[in-house]
Scaffold this motif. Sequence first.
Motif, PDB file in Angstrom:
ATOM      1  N   ARG A  37       0.818  -1.205   0.000  1.00  0.00           N
ATOM      2  CA  ARG A  37       0.000   0.000   0.000  1.00  0.00           C
ATOM      3  C   ARG A  37       0.860   1.266   0.000  1.00  0.00           C
ATOM      4  O   ARG A  37       0.530   2.246  -0.683  1.00  0.00           O
ATOM      5  CB  ARG A  37      -0.921  -0.005   1.226  1.00  0.00           C
ATOM      6  CG  ARG A  37      -1.847   1.194   1.298  1.00  0.00           C
ATOM      7  CD  ARG A  37      -2.986   0.971   2.281  1.00  0.00           C
ATOM      8  NE  ARG A  37      -2.527   0.972   3.663  1.00  0.00           N
ATOM      9  CZ  ARG A  37      -2.599  -0.052   4.490  1.00  0.00           C
ATOM     10  NH1 ARG A  37      -3.103  -1.208   4.074  1.00  0.00           N
ATOM     11  NH2 ARG A  37      -2.185   0.040   5.738  1.00  0.00           N
ATOM     12  N   ALA A  38       1.951   1.254   0.731  1.00  0.00           N
ATOM     13  CA  ALA A  38       2.779   2.461   0.845  1.00  0.00           C
ATOM     14  C   ALA A  38       3.417   2.868  -0.491  1.00  0.00           C
ATOM     15  O   ALA A  38       3.235   3.996  -0.943  1.00  0.00           O
ATOM     16  CB  ALA A  38       3.840   2.272   1.921  1.00  0.00           C
ATOM     17  N   PRO A  39       4.170   1.980  -1.178  1.00  0.00           N
ATOM     18  CA  PRO A  39       4.766   2.398  -2.457  1.00  0.00           C
ATOM     19  C   PRO A  39       3.745   2.607  -3.568  1.00  0.00           C
ATOM     20  O   PRO A  39       3.933   3.481  -4.420  1.00  0.00           O
ATOM     21  CB  PRO A  39       5.744   1.274  -2.800  1.00  0.00           C
ATOM     22  CG  PRO A  39       5.247   0.088  -2.043  1.00  0.00           C
ATOM     23  CD  PRO A  39       4.650   0.633  -0.784  1.00  0.00           C
ATOM     24  N   VAL A  40       2.644   1.828  -3.552  1.00  0.00           N
ATOM     25  CA  VAL A  40       1.603   2.042  -4.561  1.00  0.00           C
ATOM     26  C   VAL A  40       0.962   3.408  -4.363  1.00  0.00           C
ATOM     27  O   VAL A  40       0.762   4.168  -5.315  1.00  0.00           O
ATOM     28  CB  VAL A  40       0.543   0.923  -4.504  1.00  0.00           C
ATOM     29  CG1 VAL A  40      -0.694   1.300  -5.329  1.00  0.00           C
ATOM     30  CG2 VAL A  40       1.121  -0.380  -5.037  1.00  0.00           C
ATOM     31  N   GLY A  41       0.625   3.742  -3.119  1.00  0.00           N
ATOM     32  CA  GLY A  41       0.015   5.039  -2.850  1.00  0.00           C
ATOM     33  C   GLY A  41       0.945   6.174  -3.210  1.00  0.00           C
ATOM     34  O   GLY A  41       0.524   7.178  -3.801  1.00  0.00           O
ATOM     35  N   LEU A  42       2.235   6.034  -2.868  1.00  0.00           N
ATOM     36  CA  LEU A  42       3.197   7.090  -3.205  1.00  0.00           C
ATOM     37  C   LEU A  42       3.330   7.224  -4.716  1.00  0.00           C
ATOM     38  O   LEU A  42       3.401   8.353  -5.243  1.00  0.00           O
ATOM     39  CB  LEU A  42       4.552   6.771  -2.578  1.00  0.00           C
ATOM     40  CG  LEU A  42       5.616   7.857  -2.729  1.00  0.00           C
ATOM     41  CD1 LEU A  42       5.220   9.119  -1.963  1.00  0.00           C
ATOM     42  CD2 LEU A  42       6.981   7.359  -2.258  1.00  0.00           C
ATOM     43  N   SER A  43       3.352   6.099  -5.437  1.00  0.00           N
ATOM     44  CA  SER A  43       3.429   6.153  -6.901  1.00  0.00           C
ATOM     45  C   SER A  43       2.242   6.910  -7.474  1.00  0.00           C
ATOM     46  O   SER A  43       2.391   7.700  -8.413  1.00  0.00           O
ATOM     47  CB  SER A  43       3.458   4.734  -7.479  1.00  0.00           C
ATOM     48  OG  SER A  43       4.550   4.009  -7.005  1.00  0.00           O
ATOM     49  N   ILE A  97      12.897  13.135 -10.269  1.00  0.00           N
ATOM     50  CA  ILE A  97      12.841  11.676 -10.220  1.00  0.00           C
ATOM     51  C   ILE A  97      14.239  11.083 -10.400  1.00  0.00           C
ATOM     52  O   ILE A  97      14.609  10.105  -9.744  1.00  0.00           O
ATOM     53  CB  ILE A  97      11.891  11.122 -11.311  1.00  0.00           C
ATOM     54  CG1 ILE A  97      10.442  11.524 -11.026  1.00  0.00           C
ATOM     55  CG2 ILE A  97      12.009   9.608 -11.432  1.00  0.00           C
ATOM     56  CD1 ILE A  97       9.861  10.928  -9.758  1.00  0.00           C
ATOM     57  N   SER A  98      15.031  11.690 -11.254  1.00  0.00           N
ATOM     58  CA  SER A  98      16.362  11.158 -11.556  1.00  0.00           C
ATOM     59  C   SER A  98      17.347  11.346 -10.411  1.00  0.00           C
ATOM     60  O   SER A  98      18.248  10.520 -10.211  1.00  0.00           O
ATOM     61  CB  SER A  98      16.902  11.823 -12.827  1.00  0.00           C
ATOM     62  OG  SER A  98      16.054  11.544 -13.933  1.00  0.00           O
ATOM     63  N   ALA A  99      17.218  12.442  -9.663  1.00  0.00           N
ATOM     64  CA  ALA A  99      18.110  12.716  -8.530  1.00  0.00           C
ATOM     65  C   ALA A  99      17.326  13.467  -7.463  1.00  0.00           C
ATOM     66  O   ALA A  99      16.508  14.332  -7.790  1.00  0.00           O
ATOM     67  CB  ALA A  99      19.321  13.540  -8.981  1.00  0.00           C
ATOM     68  N   GLU A 100      17.582  13.158  -6.206  1.00  0.00           N
ATOM     69  CA  GLU A 100      16.803  13.776  -5.125  1.00  0.00           C
ATOM     70  C   GLU A 100      17.006  15.286  -5.110  1.00  0.00           C
ATOM     71  O   GLU A 100      18.144  15.761  -5.048  1.00  0.00           O
ATOM     72  CB  GLU A 100      17.193  13.188  -3.774  1.00  0.00           C
ATOM     73  CG  GLU A 100      16.342  13.721  -2.641  1.00  0.00           C
ATOM     74  CD  GLU A 100      16.579  13.004  -1.319  1.00  0.00           C
ATOM     75  OE1 GLU A 100      15.926  13.370  -0.321  1.00  0.00           O
ATOM     76  OE2 GLU A 100      17.420  12.077  -1.283  1.00  0.00           O
ATOM     77  N   VAL A 125      11.572   0.130 -10.050  1.00  0.00           N
ATOM     78  CA  VAL A 125      10.295  -0.260 -10.644  1.00  0.00           C
ATOM     79  C   VAL A 125       9.476   0.968 -11.014  1.00  0.00           C
ATOM     80  O   VAL A 125       8.833   1.015 -12.066  1.00  0.00           O
ATOM     81  CB  VAL A 125       9.508  -1.157  -9.660  1.00  0.00           C
ATOM     82  CG1 VAL A 125       8.037  -1.247 -10.061  1.00  0.00           C
ATOM     83  CG2 VAL A 125      10.119  -2.550  -9.617  1.00  0.00           C
ATOM     84  N   ILE A 126       9.494   1.989 -10.158  1.00  0.00           N
ATOM     85  CA  ILE A 126       8.648   3.167 -10.343  1.00  0.00           C
ATOM     86  C   ILE A 126       9.235   4.155 -11.345  1.00  0.00           C
ATOM     87  O   ILE A 126       8.510   4.735 -12.162  1.00  0.00           O
ATOM     88  CB  ILE A 126       8.424   3.864  -8.981  1.00  0.00           C
ATOM     89  CG1 ILE A 126       7.667   2.942  -8.023  1.00  0.00           C
ATOM     90  CG2 ILE A 126       7.671   5.183  -9.147  1.00  0.00           C
ATOM     91  CD1 ILE A 126       7.671   3.409  -6.575  1.00  0.00           C
ATOM     92  N   ALA A 127      10.543   4.360 -11.303  1.00  0.00           N
ATOM     93  CA  ALA A 127      11.160   5.473 -12.037  1.00  0.00           C
ATOM     94  C   ALA A 127      10.955   5.392 -13.546  1.00  0.00           C
ATOM     95  O   ALA A 127      10.575   6.390 -14.184  1.00  0.00           O
ATOM     96  CB  ALA A 127      12.649   5.545 -11.709  1.00  0.00           C
ATOM     97  N   GLY A 128      11.215   4.240 -14.156  1.00  0.00           N
ATOM     98  CA  GLY A 128      11.120   4.140 -15.613  1.00  0.00           C
ATOM     99  C   GLY A 128       9.731   4.455 -16.140  1.00  0.00           C
ATOM    100  O   GLY A 128       9.571   5.302 -17.030  1.00  0.00           O
ATOM    101  N   PRO A 129       8.686   3.788 -15.623  1.00  0.00           N
ATOM    102  CA  PRO A 129       7.336   4.108 -16.090  1.00  0.00           C
ATOM    103  C   PRO A 129       6.930   5.557 -15.827  1.00  0.00           C
ATOM    104  O   PRO A 129       6.261   6.170 -16.660  1.00  0.00           O
ATOM    105  CB  PRO A 129       6.457   3.121 -15.304  1.00  0.00           C
ATOM    106  CG  PRO A 129       7.351   1.961 -15.043  1.00  0.00           C
ATOM    107  CD  PRO A 129       8.695   2.565 -14.784  1.00  0.00           C
TER     108      PRO A 129
END
Length: 354
Positions: free
Chosen positions: A35-41, A73-76, A121-125
């Motif tokens: 739930r946490a990473p999905v919600g953040l995405s 997204i590429s760098a903080e 997993v998140i960054a590319g899409p």
Amino acid sequence: MPTTFEALAQFNQPHLDRVSRSFAHGIRQLSPSLRAPVGLSYLICRLLDTVEDASWDDGSQQGEAFAKFDSFISAEPTEAAVRAWTAMFPLDLTVGERTLLEDAPRIFREFHALPAEDKNVIAGPVLSMSRGMNHFMERKRKTGALKLTTLTEVQSYCFFVAGVVGEVLTGLLKLRSPEAAKRIGGELSLMKAGRFGLFLQKVNILKDQRVDESERRFLVPSRRRLLKSLMNDAREAMAYLEAVPLADARYRVFCAWALMLGLASIPAIERGFVAGSVGKLPRVEAMWLAHKIESRIGDVSALRGLFEELYSRAFQPEPAVTDTESVEAPAPEILAMYRGQMTREELARLLASV
């Protein structure tokens, strides 16, 4: 110290409740670790939606906003950099959008604090989504309107603004479920996940057609033909749902809620379109549907029965298409914007699957 998944889920939920009640309900069904990473995405994608939808006075600012997002997204980024970015946005945003932008520094900070596998997993899409949105908005910035003229264009648009989300979800599940990981290359494929996203986005653009066109976004070249293609997307989405292992029942609930709610909404959407309004599924029917899903989630054949029932209502009578349209191969520049895990050949087949 990184935020725990439980604390991150608690941070995400109020934003989710403000910007999308239907997805907020589905995300709430997931286990905390998912739930946490999905919600953040989802919140990251909503930030992108705000870049796309805001009423920019200067089109070049929108392009700059997309570029800044990509760099975050590429760098903080520093908090100051994100605050400068949010200050660029027009003032006439919804309360939900404005509140989300106020928390953007933390959203990017939380993203970069995720485990490396989740970030990958998140960054590319997400970068694919940003580049795709910017590509289509550039057409609007040049001509004053965005007009999609073929189903292949609609496929490309829907894939980049929503279809890539299916890849994020599948990738995050794979990291947490050994049984799901075994099925990723087969029945639980990224192509089926993409078709799931296409289904949901097509439902949205059918629902919002009149509003979009009042804002000079002409996304539906043929309503009948788009409904016809939606039938195929729905069947592929159901195949994806059926492939979710029973051990991942909470994820199955999440997927079933999105698919079944979309199907159940189509008759109301069509009635609303004829009446000149935005059609929505009544709350009491949504509650009935949630109960039906919960009671059948452990039985694939029962879920299939619910799907067939809703499918027949959604497409009855079946959309009549008297003319045909040849399916064009997606343009090379469209394929080049993609940064996910599918091959170029797989993506080309997906975008041509109308």
